[in-house]
Design an enzyme around this catalytic site. Sequence first.
Site, PDB file in Angstrom:
ATOM      1  N   MET A 197      23.892   9.597   3.563  1.00  0.00           N
ATOM      2  CA  MET A 197      23.791  10.882   4.241  1.00  0.00           C
ATOM      3  C   MET A 197      24.023  10.726   5.733  1.00  0.00           C
ATOM      4  SD  MET A 197      23.470  14.102   3.741  1.00  0.00           S
ATOM      5  CE  MET A 197      22.526  14.583   2.290  1.00  0.00           C
ATOM      6  N   GLU A 240       0.815  -1.218   0.000  1.00  0.00           N
ATOM      7  CA  GLU A 240       0.000   0.000   0.000  1.00  0.00           C
ATOM      8  C   GLU A 240       0.849   1.268   0.000  1.00  0.00           C
ATOM      9  OE1 GLU A 240      -2.561  -3.263   1.740  1.00  0.00           O
ATOM     10  OE2 GLU A 240      -0.502  -2.529   2.109  1.00  0.00           O
ATOM     11  N   PHE A 291     -12.050  -7.372  13.422  1.00  0.00           N
ATOM     12  CA  PHE A 291     -10.898  -7.811  12.642  1.00  0.00           C
ATOM     13  C   PHE A 291     -10.514  -6.756  11.612  1.00  0.00           C
ATOM     14  CE2 PHE A 291      -9.244 -10.134   8.864  1.00  0.00           C
ATOM     15  CZ  PHE A 291      -8.041 -10.550   9.421  1.00  0.00           C
ATOM     16  N   GLN A 292      -9.256  -6.389  11.611  1.00  0.00           N
ATOM     17  CA  GLN A 292      -8.675  -5.393  10.707  1.00  0.00           C
ATOM     18  C   GLN A 292      -9.369  -4.033  10.821  1.00  0.00           C
ATOM     19  OE1 GLN A 292      -8.257  -7.095   6.691  1.00  0.00           O
ATOM     20  NE2 GLN A 292      -6.223  -7.821   7.271  1.00  0.00           N
ATOM     21  N   LYS A 312     -17.669  -1.058   4.865  1.00  0.00           N
ATOM     22  CA  LYS A 312     -18.080  -2.156   3.982  1.00  0.00           C
ATOM     23  C   LYS A 312     -19.598  -2.202   3.855  1.00  0.00           C
ATOM     24  CE  LYS A 312     -17.069  -7.026   3.087  1.00  0.00           C
ATOM     25  NZ  LYS A 312     -16.317  -8.226   3.568  1.00  0.00           N
TER      26      LYS A 312
END
Length: 607
Positions: free
Chosen positions: A498, A70, A132-133, A182
């Site tokens: 760096m 993602e 969940f999630q 959802k």
Amino acid sequence: MLTTTTADHRLYGPGGSAAPETVTGSQAIIRSLEELGVTDVFGIPGGAILPTYDPLMDSEKLNHILVRHEQGAGHAAQGYAMATGEVGVCFATSGPGATNLVTPLADAHMDSVPMVAITGQVNASVIGTDAFQEADIVGIATPITKHSYLVTDPDEIPQVMAEAFHIASSGRPGPVLVDITKSAQVAQTTFAWPPKMGLTGYKPVTRGHARQVREAAKLIAASQRPVFYLGGGVIKAEASAEFAELAESVGAPVVTTLMARGAFPDSHPNNVGMPGMHGTVSAVAALQQSDLLITLGARFDDRVTGQLDSFAPEAKVIHADIDPAEISKNRHADVPIVGSLKEIIPELKNAVEEIFAKHQRPDLGPWWQRLSRLVETYPLGWTTPEDGAIAPQKVIQKISQASGPEAVYVAGVGQHQMWAAQFVEYERPRQWLNSGGLGTMGYSVPAAMGAQVGNPDRTVWAIDGDGCFQMTNQELATCAINNIPIKVAVINNSSLGMVRQWQTLFYESRYSNTDLNTSLNPSGEEVVRIPDFLKLAEAYGCVGLRCERDEDIDSVIAQALEINDRPVVIDFVVSRDSMVWPMVPAGVSNSDIQVARNMTPEWDEEE
């Protein structure tokens, strides 16, 4: 791409219409994107966004690019937006899918990138139960987005989508999160277009105040040492052409910040370089010794100002910006102008020319004589590495010479980013993409992917470090599968360059956890490459090349430029001891800029 339907109802997109029809919430999402003119979306499915991926299959207008992470989707949307000027779009599911977008959202927020992230959320009935999630992505993202929505009612989807794109693209651009449950995605609703928007109170000022513009013109006409201080806002406002006319009219030196590279051509004699921590001596001096900063779309960030209370001590400040919150935030503005640079700059040019026509134009000859000496005395350059390895600056300069200004250059973060800002010739806006404000390692490859999707006919270079490259190189698979032929130049110094430079300068060369073992071990002896970037490239379906000698640089770049049917990864093995110069150490005045280690410019010679 904004279209006006009524005086106060502005919609992003082509301005079409659609008669009411019964659809699911997910279908309303897809239909909204189509009506908004979106053509490309980057994302990865999961349970909470899955209902929307089903009607996506039926869309003939949307090209969905399946990423491998993602974060890659978010950076790809950024790259697409920065290279095209259009709103970038990405999809993710709930929970970890959404939280993986946090870094690109924060990055886009810092760099004012127009982007809409659409995430699935658990069913509305279980929000707050640690389902969940489940993650409160709206709460997480609110500080790092321009605006965030949680949609639980499918009837709201068209309106929210229209508002999201309007907010992302208007005023000061930025990312907008649209989190849709959802349950809202699967429910029935009525879709019609265009929707009514309810953005009461959101009316970005575009027209600069006429009196303030006149006051700014008076300061310019009275100044003996003016300098144009350009930020990325000039590019966001599509105001580069207008600014070129103003610069020609006034004749003052121009500095372009890291985010403004390309806003004004490097080849123009008035361009004295990039200011800041790793800016040119001439650009830093122009700001420090100026009596007037004509600040356009810049925000006086710490990497430009250095120690703020010693920055440009003799200068009055004109500050023009679309975002009123930036005015006098870090440096007091003597003449503040809030509005769109697209409108302000032409008005300022006309006001200045009116004064010049009535009064004698100020003589900038002595000012230019001082700065021209600095340009000639302290040009950008590099020393040949003592270890016999390739100078990384030379590699980047050669890429620029071979590819030209029509190419797009996308950098990661670190030494290679600064060298790319210094040694590529930038002649046009949207030629240079990088993570400026947040400094996100891993930005380059996915952002280059997005830029290539938005500019399929341009050569796109991802100039990356071996550290950055290992954070998001899985998106090479996305590029190979989707025929996105980016070219990746890995500036491989076998270290976090760096950080190592700071350890060399400020930590007595104690190299704690900066050796990556990608080409050399700390003693300089060749070791097994972990990973071997050639094998990695080939495993991802790309062409892998390696360059370890100066005499091979041109031929390897030419070989890469001839390959356009798949991505190319070049492992440029360079010296780990090369450093970025000039440099203003953190926490000191810009007047203490060093052109090499313990070497500062001889300012007295320039008086």
